[in-house]
Write a protein that holds these residues in place. Sequence first.
Motif, PDB file in Angstrom:
ATOM      1  N   GLN A   1       1.878   6.386  -7.055  1.00 28.54           N
ATOM      2  CA  GLN A   1       0.848   7.307  -7.526  1.00 28.54           C
ATOM      3  C   GLN A   1       1.319   8.761  -7.410  1.00 28.54           C
ATOM      4  O   GLN A   1       1.070   9.573  -8.299  1.00 28.54           O
ATOM      5  CB  GLN A   1      -0.448   7.111  -6.731  1.00 28.54           C
ATOM      6  CG  GLN A   1      -1.125   5.778  -6.977  1.00 28.54           C
ATOM      7  CD  GLN A   1      -1.489   5.550  -8.422  1.00 28.54           C
ATOM      8  OE1 GLN A   1      -2.012   6.436  -9.081  1.00 28.54           O
ATOM      9  NE2 GLN A   1      -1.182   4.369  -8.924  1.00 28.54           N
ATOM     10  N   GLN A   2       2.022   9.074  -6.328  1.00 28.96           N
ATOM     11  CA  GLN A   2       2.534  10.435  -6.146  1.00 28.96           C
ATOM     12  C   GLN A   2       3.584  10.761  -7.203  1.00 28.96           C
ATOM     13  O   GLN A   2       3.572  11.845  -7.783  1.00 28.96           O
ATOM     14  CB  GLN A   2       3.135  10.590  -4.734  1.00 28.96           C
ATOM     15  CG  GLN A   2       3.617  11.989  -4.427  1.00 28.96           C
ATOM     16  CD  GLN A   2       2.515  13.029  -4.451  1.00 28.96           C
ATOM     17  OE1 GLN A   2       1.386  12.758  -4.053  1.00 28.96           O
ATOM     18  NE2 GLN A   2       2.817  14.214  -4.930  1.00 28.96           N
TER      19      GLN A   2
ATOM     20  N   GLN B   1       0.829  -1.205   0.000  1.00 30.15           N
ATOM     21  CA  GLN B   1       0.000   0.000   0.000  1.00 30.15           C
ATOM     22  C   GLN B   1       0.865   1.257   0.000  1.00 30.15           C
ATOM     23  O   GLN B   1       0.591   2.215  -0.731  1.00 30.15           O
ATOM     24  CB  GLN B   1      -0.935   0.009   1.210  1.00 30.15           C
ATOM     25  CG  GLN B   1      -2.058  -0.989   1.115  1.00 30.15           C
ATOM     26  CD  GLN B   1      -2.871  -1.076   2.398  1.00 30.15           C
ATOM     27  OE1 GLN B   1      -2.387  -0.743   3.489  1.00 30.15           O
ATOM     28  NE2 GLN B   1      -4.106  -1.546   2.276  1.00 30.15           N
ATOM     29  N   ILE B   2       1.914   1.250   0.809  1.00 29.98           N
ATOM     30  CA  ILE B   2       2.817   2.400   0.871  1.00 29.98           C
ATOM     31  C   ILE B   2       3.513   2.607  -0.474  1.00 29.98           C
ATOM     32  O   ILE B   2       3.595   3.727  -0.983  1.00 29.98           O
ATOM     33  CB  ILE B   2       3.843   2.228   2.010  1.00 29.98           C
ATOM     34  CG1 ILE B   2       3.135   2.325   3.364  1.00 29.98           C
ATOM     35  CG2 ILE B   2       4.964   3.254   1.912  1.00 29.98           C
ATOM     36  CD1 ILE B   2       3.995   1.908   4.553  1.00 29.98           C
TER      37      ILE B   2
ATOM     38  N   SER C   1      -4.344   1.839 -10.712  1.00 29.83           N
ATOM     39  CA  SER C   1      -4.095   1.582  -9.297  1.00 29.83           C
ATOM     40  C   SER C   1      -4.721   0.265  -8.932  1.00 29.83           C
ATOM     41  O   SER C   1      -5.909   0.072  -9.048  1.00 29.83           O
ATOM     42  CB  SER C   1      -4.649   2.716  -8.450  1.00 29.83           C
ATOM     43  OG  SER C   1      -6.039   2.641  -8.378  1.00 29.83           O
TER      44      SER C   1
ATOM     45  N   ASN D   1       2.459   1.658  -3.371  1.00 31.34           N
ATOM     46  CA  ASN D   1       1.469   2.098  -4.346  1.00 31.34           C
ATOM     47  C   ASN D   1       1.202   3.597  -4.194  1.00 31.34           C
ATOM     48  O   ASN D   1       1.108   4.313  -5.196  1.00 31.34           O
ATOM     49  CB  ASN D   1       0.169   1.308  -4.180  1.00 31.34           C
ATOM     50  CG  ASN D   1      -0.817   1.614  -5.283  1.00 31.34           C
ATOM     51  OD1 ASN D   1      -0.458   1.676  -6.449  1.00 31.34           O
ATOM     52  ND2 ASN D   1      -2.066   1.804  -4.910  1.00 31.34           N
ATOM     53  N   GLN D   2       1.110   4.077  -2.955  1.00 32.35           N
ATOM     54  CA  GLN D   2       0.905   5.506  -2.729  1.00 32.35           C
ATOM     55  C   GLN D   2       2.082   6.318  -3.268  1.00 32.35           C
ATOM     56  O   GLN D   2       1.895   7.356  -3.909  1.00 32.35           O
ATOM     57  CB  GLN D   2       0.719   5.791  -1.242  1.00 32.35           C
ATOM     58  CG  GLN D   2      -0.595   5.308  -0.689  1.00 32.35           C
ATOM     59  CD  GLN D   2      -0.685   5.446   0.830  1.00 32.35           C
ATOM     60  OE1 GLN D   2       0.303   5.765   1.497  1.00 32.35           O
ATOM     61  NE2 GLN D   2      -1.858   5.190   1.375  1.00 32.35           N
ATOM     62  N   GLU D   3       3.305   5.833  -3.007  1.00 32.81           N
ATOM     63  CA  GLU D   3       4.491   6.525  -3.514  1.00 32.81           C
ATOM     64  C   GLU D   3       4.493   6.541  -5.040  1.00 32.81           C
ATOM     65  O   GLU D   3       4.825   7.554  -5.667  1.00 32.81           O
ATOM     66  CB  GLU D   3       5.763   5.851  -3.009  1.00 32.81           C
ATOM     67  CG  GLU D   3       6.006   6.039  -1.528  1.00 32.81           C
ATOM     68  CD  GLU D   3       7.223   5.265  -1.026  1.00 32.81           C
ATOM     69  OE1 GLU D   3       7.940   4.650  -1.841  1.00 32.81           O
ATOM     70  OE2 GLU D   3       7.455   5.281   0.196  1.00 32.81           O
TER      71      GLU D   3
END
Length: 71
Positions: free
Chosen positions: A34-35, A27-28, A65, A30-32
């Motif tokens: 996306q950013q 999850q982390i 995503s 994936n967030q990175e």
Amino acid sequence: MEKLNSKLYVQNCYIIKENDRLRKKAQILNQENQQLLLELKQKLSKTKNPNGSNQGSNNNLSSSSSDSGQS
């Protein structure tokens, strides 16, 4: 038989813990990702030619995503 069940139970608990740890890490990441994709898209939009054409650049970046295997 009971000893085998206890051993399998402990292994299962370990696997569940490890799975949770890996899910959080995914999850982390994936967030990175996306950013970083957002930042890249913003930079690409700033480098467009004034007339709107963007020669030599691929503007078809897609953001897929995945939910990191959550169910």
